[in-house]
Write an enzyme that holds these catalytic residues in place. Sequence first.
Site: not given
Ligand code: CP3
Length: 360
Positions: A38, A42, A51, A88, A167
Site C-alpha cells: 500500500r 491516502r 484520488r 484492488d 469478500y
Molecule cells: O499500493 C498498493 O499496495 C497497491 C494497491 C492496492 C490497494 N489494495 C489499493 C487500495 C493493493 C495491493 C490492495 C490489496 C487489497 N485490497 C487487499 C489485500 C491486502 C490487505 O490489505 O490485506 C485487500 C484485503 C483489499 C480490499 C480493500 N480495498 C479494502 C478492505 C479496502 C478498504 C480499506 C481501506 O484502506 O480503505 C480497500 C480500498 C483500497 N485499496 C484503498 C487503496 C489505496 C483505499 C481507497 C481510497 O483511496 O479511498
Amino acid sequence: MSAESDNKGAQGAGEARKPLLRALSGEALWPPPMWLMRQAGRYLPEYREVREKAGGFIALCTTPELAAEVTVQPIRRFGMDGAILFSDILMVPWALGQPLRFAEGEGPVLEPLRDAAAVAALELDRVRDRAAPIFDTVRLTRLALDQHAPKVALIGFAGSPWTVAAYMVEGHGSRDFHTARGMAYADPALFGRLIRTLVEATTDYLLAQIEAGAEAVMLFDSWAGMLPPSQFRRWVIEPTATIVRNVKRLHPSIPVVGFPRLAGPLIGEYVQRTGVDTVAMDTAMDPRLAAAAVPAHIGLQGNLDPLSLVTGGAALEAEARQILAAMRGRPFVFNLGHGIEKVTPPEHVAALVRLVRSGG
Ligand code: CP3
C-alpha cells in the site's frame, strides 16, 4: 564469492537484472531491495489530490493515466525498488460482473453472493474485456519506469481465491467472515465452484498483466489465517498451487510472491506445495522461524509492523534492525507485514528507506 551479492557495487555482466527481481527469484542481496505494501495511498498528499480528481476509487483504478500516476508516486518520492500496480483485489469480482462500490469510510461493499444462481451468473468470459483499463495501467506504468526508473520492477497482483471469495460471499469486510466460512462447510460443492471460477479468472487476469509488462506478481491472501489446516489446504494451498502452476507454464521466469497472512506454522507447507518463489511474512511472523521453515533458495519478504512506521524514531529503527539482522544472507525483500496505515507520516517512510539502504 560469497553467497551474498553486493546490491550497491558496480554492475557486472550477470547483474543487469533489476535488484527486486533478483531477490524475488532467490538471490541474497545486501542491502536488500525494498518496497512497501500500500505504498501508494491516502498517507500521501499527492495521492489524495489524484484520488479527488478521479472522483471515486473504482474510477481511479479504471483510468489508466491516473492509476499509472499514483503507481509511480512512491517511486518518485522515496525511490523504492518496486512499483506495485495501483488497483484492488476486488477488481476481479468487479470484472466478473459482481456489483462493487467503495463507500467513503466504510470500505468495499459487494452485492453478497449466496447461491448457485449467483455463482453461475459470474461472467468469466468478460474479465479481460472489463479489466482492459487495468492492463493499460500496467502498460503505461512500464513505459514510465523504463524511461525514468529503469532499475525499478513493476509488480502485478491479484487476491487469492479464498480471500476474494470471502469478500464476495460476505459482501463486505468482516472480522471473522462467518458467512463465507460457513458456506465452505455447508456447501463445499457450491463454494468449490466459486473457487474454481476465481482460479480461472485470476490466472487469466495475472497472465494479462504479465503480457502488459508486469515483471513479478503477488497473490494477496489476507484472510488465509482464519482457516483450520484442513480448510487451509483445500481453499488456500490448492487453488494457489493451480494458479502458480498455470502462470509458470507460460512465464517460468516471472517471480510469484505469495502472502498467506497469519498462516503461522503452515507457512512451510504453503511454500512447498504452492510453488511460490517468495513468501511474504505478516507482522506476527517471527522472521527467524520463517527462515527455518522455508528452504534457503526461497525468498522471504516483510515484515515490519505498519504501526512502528506510524510511530517512527527509535521504535521504528529497533524493529527494522531486528528484521534486517534476521534476514542477512537470505534472499530477502524488505517490506511491511501488512499495508501502510493512512496516518503514516511520509517522512517516516523516507527515514525507513535510508535505514534499509544502509543495511541496518
Ligand atoms: O499500493 C498498493 O499496495 C497497491 C494497491 C492496492 C490497494 N489494495 C489499493 C487500495 C493493493 C495491493 C490492495 C490489496 C487489497 N485490497 C487487499 C489485500 C491486502 C490487505 O490489505 O490485506 C485487500 C484485503 C483489499 C480490499 C480493500 N480495498 C479494502 C478492505 C479496502 C478498504 C480499506 C481501506 O484502506 O480503505 C480497500 C480500498 C483500497 N485499496 C484503498 C487503496 C489505496 C483505499 C481507497 C481510497 O483511496 O479511498
